[in-house]
Motif scaffolding. Structure first.
Motif, PDB file in Angstrom:
ATOM      1  N   ARG A 157      13.225 -53.118 -15.109  1.00  0.00           N
ATOM      2  CA  ARG A 157      12.122 -52.239 -14.783  1.00  0.00           C
ATOM      3  C   ARG A 157      10.778 -52.936 -14.900  1.00  0.00           C
ATOM      4  O   ARG A 157       9.832 -52.591 -14.203  1.00  0.00           O
ATOM      5  CB  ARG A 157      12.143 -50.977 -15.647  1.00  0.00           C
ATOM      6  CG  ARG A 157      11.807 -51.193 -17.124  1.00  0.00           C
ATOM      7  CD  ARG A 157      11.858 -49.823 -17.806  1.00  0.00           C
ATOM      8  NE  ARG A 157      11.338 -49.857 -19.147  1.00  0.00           N
ATOM      9  CZ  ARG A 157      12.011 -50.197 -20.218  1.00  0.00           C
ATOM     10  NH1 ARG A 157      13.264 -50.557 -20.100  1.00  0.00           N
ATOM     11  NH2 ARG A 157      11.476 -50.175 -21.416  1.00  0.00           N
ATOM     12  N   TYR A 205      11.612 -35.270 -15.813  1.00  0.00           N
ATOM     13  CA  TYR A 205      11.497 -36.317 -14.805  1.00  0.00           C
ATOM     14  C   TYR A 205      11.620 -37.690 -15.464  1.00  0.00           C
ATOM     15  O   TYR A 205      11.008 -37.944 -16.501  1.00  0.00           O
ATOM     16  CB  TYR A 205      10.156 -36.232 -14.081  1.00  0.00           C
ATOM     17  CG  TYR A 205      10.163 -35.282 -12.897  1.00  0.00           C
ATOM     18  CD1 TYR A 205      10.554 -35.718 -11.632  1.00  0.00           C
ATOM     19  CD2 TYR A 205       9.798 -33.949 -13.053  1.00  0.00           C
ATOM     20  CE1 TYR A 205      10.566 -34.862 -10.554  1.00  0.00           C
ATOM     21  CE2 TYR A 205       9.805 -33.067 -11.978  1.00  0.00           C
ATOM     22  CZ  TYR A 205      10.187 -33.538 -10.725  1.00  0.00           C
ATOM     23  OH  TYR A 205      10.201 -32.671  -9.655  1.00  0.00           O
ATOM     24  N   VAL A 224      11.976 -42.118 -14.352  1.00  0.00           N
ATOM     25  CA  VAL A 224      11.743 -43.108 -13.303  1.00  0.00           C
ATOM     26  C   VAL A 224      12.898 -44.095 -13.281  1.00  0.00           C
ATOM     27  O   VAL A 224      13.029 -44.931 -14.165  1.00  0.00           O
ATOM     28  CB  VAL A 224      10.416 -43.851 -13.524  1.00  0.00           C
ATOM     29  CG1 VAL A 224      10.225 -44.933 -12.467  1.00  0.00           C
ATOM     30  CG2 VAL A 224       9.243 -42.882 -13.504  1.00  0.00           C
ATOM     31  N   SER A 225      13.742 -43.975 -12.291  1.00  0.00           N
ATOM     32  CA  SER A 225      14.857 -44.896 -12.088  1.00  0.00           C
ATOM     33  C   SER A 225      15.727 -44.335 -10.965  1.00  0.00           C
ATOM     34  O   SER A 225      15.477 -43.234 -10.464  1.00  0.00           O
ATOM     35  CB  SER A 225      15.690 -45.072 -13.365  1.00  0.00           C
ATOM     36  OG  SER A 225      16.553 -46.188 -13.249  1.00  0.00           O
ATOM     37  N   TRP A 234      15.186 -37.426 -10.835  1.00  0.00           N
ATOM     38  CA  TRP A 234      15.032 -38.881 -10.828  1.00  0.00           C
ATOM     39  C   TRP A 234      14.053 -39.305  -9.734  1.00  0.00           C
ATOM     40  O   TRP A 234      14.180 -38.899  -8.583  1.00  0.00           O
ATOM     41  CB  TRP A 234      16.385 -39.564 -10.579  1.00  0.00           C
ATOM     42  CG  TRP A 234      17.382 -39.261 -11.644  1.00  0.00           C
ATOM     43  CD1 TRP A 234      18.019 -38.070 -11.870  1.00  0.00           C
ATOM     44  CD2 TRP A 234      17.858 -40.149 -12.648  1.00  0.00           C
ATOM     45  NE1 TRP A 234      18.857 -38.158 -12.940  1.00  0.00           N
ATOM     46  CE2 TRP A 234      18.786 -39.427 -13.449  1.00  0.00           C
ATOM     47  CE3 TRP A 234      17.603 -41.481 -12.950  1.00  0.00           C
ATOM     48  CZ2 TRP A 234      19.443 -40.010 -14.527  1.00  0.00           C
ATOM     49  CZ3 TRP A 234      18.267 -42.065 -14.018  1.00  0.00           C
ATOM     50  CH2 TRP A 234      19.166 -41.325 -14.796  1.00  0.00           C
ATOM     51  N   ILE A 235      13.090 -40.125 -10.108  1.00  0.00           N
ATOM     52  CA  ILE A 235      12.159 -40.710  -9.143  1.00  0.00           C
ATOM     53  C   ILE A 235      12.560 -42.177  -8.986  1.00  0.00           C
ATOM     54  O   ILE A 235      12.432 -42.969  -9.911  1.00  0.00           O
ATOM     55  CB  ILE A 235      10.703 -40.613  -9.629  1.00  0.00           C
ATOM     56  CG1 ILE A 235      10.314 -39.143  -9.851  1.00  0.00           C
ATOM     57  CG2 ILE A 235       9.766 -41.261  -8.619  1.00  0.00           C
ATOM     58  CD1 ILE A 235       8.915 -38.962 -10.405  1.00  0.00           C
ATOM     59  N   TRP A 286      13.043 -46.178  -7.880  1.00  0.00           N
ATOM     60  CA  TRP A 286      12.127 -47.316  -7.950  1.00  0.00           C
ATOM     61  C   TRP A 286      11.384 -47.514  -6.640  1.00  0.00           C
ATOM     62  O   TRP A 286      10.225 -47.964  -6.641  1.00  0.00           O
ATOM     63  CB  TRP A 286      12.899 -48.580  -8.301  1.00  0.00           C
ATOM     64  CG  TRP A 286      13.320 -48.654  -9.732  1.00  0.00           C
ATOM     65  CD1 TRP A 286      14.605 -48.692 -10.207  1.00  0.00           C
ATOM     66  CD2 TRP A 286      12.473 -48.706 -10.887  1.00  0.00           C
ATOM     67  NE1 TRP A 286      14.600 -48.752 -11.581  1.00  0.00           N
ATOM     68  CE2 TRP A 286      13.305 -48.757 -12.023  1.00  0.00           C
ATOM     69  CE3 TRP A 286      11.094 -48.691 -11.071  1.00  0.00           C
ATOM     70  CZ2 TRP A 286      12.802 -48.818 -13.312  1.00  0.00           C
ATOM     71  CZ3 TRP A 286      10.577 -48.742 -12.362  1.00  0.00           C
ATOM     72  CH2 TRP A 286      11.436 -48.806 -13.468  1.00  0.00           C
ATOM     73  N   TYR A 323       8.519 -44.544  -6.752  1.00  0.00           N
ATOM     74  CA  TYR A 323       7.795 -44.066  -7.938  1.00  0.00           C
ATOM     75  C   TYR A 323       6.288 -44.284  -7.854  1.00  0.00           C
ATOM     76  O   TYR A 323       5.500 -43.498  -8.382  1.00  0.00           O
ATOM     77  CB  TYR A 323       8.362 -44.706  -9.206  1.00  0.00           C
ATOM     78  CG  TYR A 323       7.695 -45.994  -9.643  1.00  0.00           C
ATOM     79  CD1 TYR A 323       6.627 -45.988 -10.533  1.00  0.00           C
ATOM     80  CD2 TYR A 323       8.128 -47.216  -9.162  1.00  0.00           C
ATOM     81  CE1 TYR A 323       6.019 -47.164 -10.937  1.00  0.00           C
ATOM     82  CE2 TYR A 323       7.516 -48.391  -9.552  1.00  0.00           C
ATOM     83  CZ  TYR A 323       6.468 -48.367 -10.446  1.00  0.00           C
ATOM     84  OH  TYR A 323       5.857 -49.527 -10.832  1.00  0.00           O
ATOM     85  N   ARG A 333       5.173 -41.231  -5.769  1.00  0.00           N
ATOM     86  CA  ARG A 333       5.618 -39.906  -6.227  1.00  0.00           C
ATOM     87  C   ARG A 333       5.198 -39.574  -7.650  1.00  0.00           C
ATOM     88  O   ARG A 333       4.886 -38.416  -7.951  1.00  0.00           O
ATOM     89  CB  ARG A 333       7.157 -39.794  -6.141  1.00  0.00           C
ATOM     90  CG  ARG A 333       7.680 -39.403  -4.769  1.00  0.00           C
ATOM     91  CD  ARG A 333       9.118 -38.928  -4.864  1.00  0.00           C
ATOM     92  NE  ARG A 333       9.240 -37.716  -5.657  1.00  0.00           N
ATOM     93  CZ  ARG A 333      10.377 -37.276  -6.203  1.00  0.00           C
ATOM     94  NH1 ARG A 333      11.482 -37.989  -6.054  1.00  0.00           N
ATOM     95  NH2 ARG A 333      10.405 -36.162  -6.903  1.00  0.00           N
ATOM     96  N   TYR A 334       5.180 -40.580  -8.538  1.00  0.00           N
ATOM     97  CA  TYR A 334       4.904 -40.270  -9.938  1.00  0.00           C
ATOM     98  C   TYR A 334       3.513 -39.667 -10.145  1.00  0.00           C
ATOM     99  O   TYR A 334       3.384 -38.631 -10.804  1.00  0.00           O
ATOM    100  CB  TYR A 334       5.082 -41.513 -10.818  1.00  0.00           C
ATOM    101  CG  TYR A 334       4.980 -41.193 -12.299  1.00  0.00           C
ATOM    102  CD1 TYR A 334       6.089 -40.738 -13.002  1.00  0.00           C
ATOM    103  CD2 TYR A 334       3.769 -41.301 -12.979  1.00  0.00           C
ATOM    104  CE1 TYR A 334       5.990 -40.411 -14.350  1.00  0.00           C
ATOM    105  CE2 TYR A 334       3.663 -40.980 -14.321  1.00  0.00           C
ATOM    106  CZ  TYR A 334       4.777 -40.535 -15.001  1.00  0.00           C
ATOM    107  OH  TYR A 334       4.680 -40.200 -16.323  1.00  0.00           O
TER     108      TYR A 334
END
Length: 506
Positions: A2, A54, A56-57, A86-87, A89, A92, A95-96
């Motif tokens: 990551r 939520y 991130v992955s 899940w957002i 990679w 992200y 979207r994040y």
């Protein structure tokens, strides 16, 4: 992995933040007081609720089984279920930031310093936890260090729950020793001269293996040089362009072209480039796993990466050497949990977090899944993921806790020895540890900071790899950094640093 993904999209994240949070409410304190907590402050579990989280992955194929099993346990504990969104990679970066400007109602999210926690908190994305954290996650709150609580504080209030897992600022070469067994090499790996000797041996071996792993995210050797010389990156992580000397009483920010040891470093890298230790087109190479996959011999990373490589490829006989002169704890907010300002059930969300981070059974069910199905344990309590194509440890990295987190089966014994050594070294308020609670706020300089990051990548990365002339390259780097606004960035962050130090002395 990551960490590598973060580098490629950080600029886009920062641009999106400035646009998407313009209308974010800042009145999160009021929302806390109007949520559905009981009048006595005790957790009200009379009504079943679904909590939305939520992360991130990329979602593992078998995650639904893990969720179903965990929700059975959670319903028994606090009459709630958990839905994890899940957002990926690939999305992200865009979207994040939009999570917090869309008005969507959700409860929990993974956040971090690298996801601009402080900036988001100041813009009202998260709920104020002053009246909630110690009440509804009391065990977690009691386990937090004062340093971690300080890092969770923005403008005098708590806005996240930091991880309980201690990580470190170690950095050094991870290198194969199987390819040097008959070379007569003494195995010493403590200096840059030792690294160069090792790379010479690999290059002369005729194995076709690339001596030094460099790819499109930059070399990381520059970070290693700075850390080895006791310098501290002011943002607290790699790929920075502003540093301080943490050993002085009132440090002042500087950048690479102002550092007296930069030319020495560039001469080393020029020599390594001429010796062919890495490709002439390394910055166009998107393969980030060359050492792991047997295509390269050495890369620069942390003990955690070394642990993974050693477990996955024992045949390569990997070794690791820490080069960071002043190891400190990475910010506990580099992995954190936040409650959205739109949450209708913050009390239950914190009760969930209390269970996950302080109860071994709940932690294992959340983080690893189902014993005998998604993971197994050996006699040491170390875990193995049974089907990596289907299952994976949780992407909610903030849930890790030093007391609960399990080692992977096959972890080299020196890993725990290193960590003990660092724990003995680290002292609150001393050296780089003193600055781990300092978080830069780029909200007033977003355009200039982003421009400096872009210039750093465009001009410094080729220069540090010896692709451009040292004198000419440094001059171009300086000119373009000044045009991008480095002086304004420096002035603002220096002011924040001075204010932070003044606060410590009160």
């Amino acid at each position: 992995m990551r960490n590598l993904k973060r580098l490629f999209s950080m600029l886009l994240v920062m641009v999106m933040l400035s646009v998407s949070l313009a209308g974010c409410s800042k009145n999160t304190k009021k929302e806390v007081k109007e949520s559905n907590k009981s009048e006595t402050g005790e957790l009200d579990t009379s009504k079943e609720v679904e909590l939305v989280m939520y992360v991130v992955s990329d979602e593992p194929a078998g995650q639904a089984e893990i969720n179903e099993n965990f929700n059975k346990l959670l319903k028994e504990k606090i009459n709630a279920t958990l839905k994890i969104n899940w957002i990926g990679w690939a999305e992200y970066a865009t979207r994040y930031p939009l999570l917090y400007s869309s008005g969507e109602e959700f409860d929990i999210a993974y956040c971090a310093t690298w996801l601009n926690f402080a900036s988001l908190a100041k813009k009202g994305a998260f709920m104020n936890l002053d009246d909630l954290w110690a009440t509804y996650a009391p065990d977690n709150f009691a386990k937090q260090s004062e340093t971690a609580k300080q890092q969770a504080t923005i403008d005098g209030s708590y806005y996240c729950v930091p991880t309980l897992y201690a990580s470190y600022s170690d950095y050094g070469p991870i290198y194969r020793t199987d390819i040097t067994e008959n070379s007569g090499w003494d195995g010493e790996m403590k200096t840059f001269e030792d690294i160069e000797e090792y790379l010479d041996i690999v290059a002369a071996g005729g194995s076709g293996i690339e001596p030094l792993d460099i790819f499109s995210s930059g070399s990381e050797v520059d970070d290693l040089w700075m850390y080895n010389n006791g310098q501290y990156a002011i943002k607290g992580s790699t790929n920075d362009f502003l540093f301080i000397d943490p050993s002085v009483e009132k440090p002042e920010l500087y950048t690479y072209y102002e550092y007296d040891k930069t030319n020495e470093f560039l001469e080393i890298m020029k020599r390594w480039n001429e010796k062919g230790f890495y490709s002439k087109s390394a910055l166009a190479d998107t393969d980030s796993d060359k050492v792991r996959n047997g295509k390269a011999a050495l890369r620069v990373k942390s003990v955690d990466t070394y642990e993974g490589y050693a477990i996955e490829h024992p045949e390569y006989k990997f070794k690791y050497s820490n080069f960071t002169a002043d190891v400190s704890n990475m910010a506990f907010t580099q992995d954190a949990m936040v409650i959205s300002s739109t949450s209708k059930n913050p009390e239950r969300a914190l009760a969930l977090w209390n269970l996950i981070t302080t109860d071994q059974d709940m932690y294992d069910a959340f983080y690893h899944g189902i014993l005998g199905v998604s993971y197994e344990l050996n006699e040491k309590g170390q875990y193995t993921t049974l089907d990596p194509n289907k299952y994976s440890a949780s992407a909610m990295w903030a849930a890790r806790s030093t007391g609960l987190t399990r080692e992977r089966a096959g972890t080299p014994e020196e890993v725990s020895a290193y960590k003990k050594e660092w724990n003995d070294h680290i002292q609150d308020g001393v050296g780089s540890q003193k600055y781990r609670s300092f978080v830069i706020d780029t909200s007033s300089i977003e355009s200039e900071y982003a421009a400096c990051q872009s210039v750093h990548q465009q001009y410094w990365w080729p220069l540090e790899l010896g692709y451009t002339d040292i004198e000419k390259g440094l001059a171009e780097y300086k000119t373009n950094m000044e045009a991008a606004g480095i002086e304004k960035v420096r002035e603002v962050i220096q002011g924040q640093l001075d204010e932070y130090l003044a606060g410590l002395s009160q």
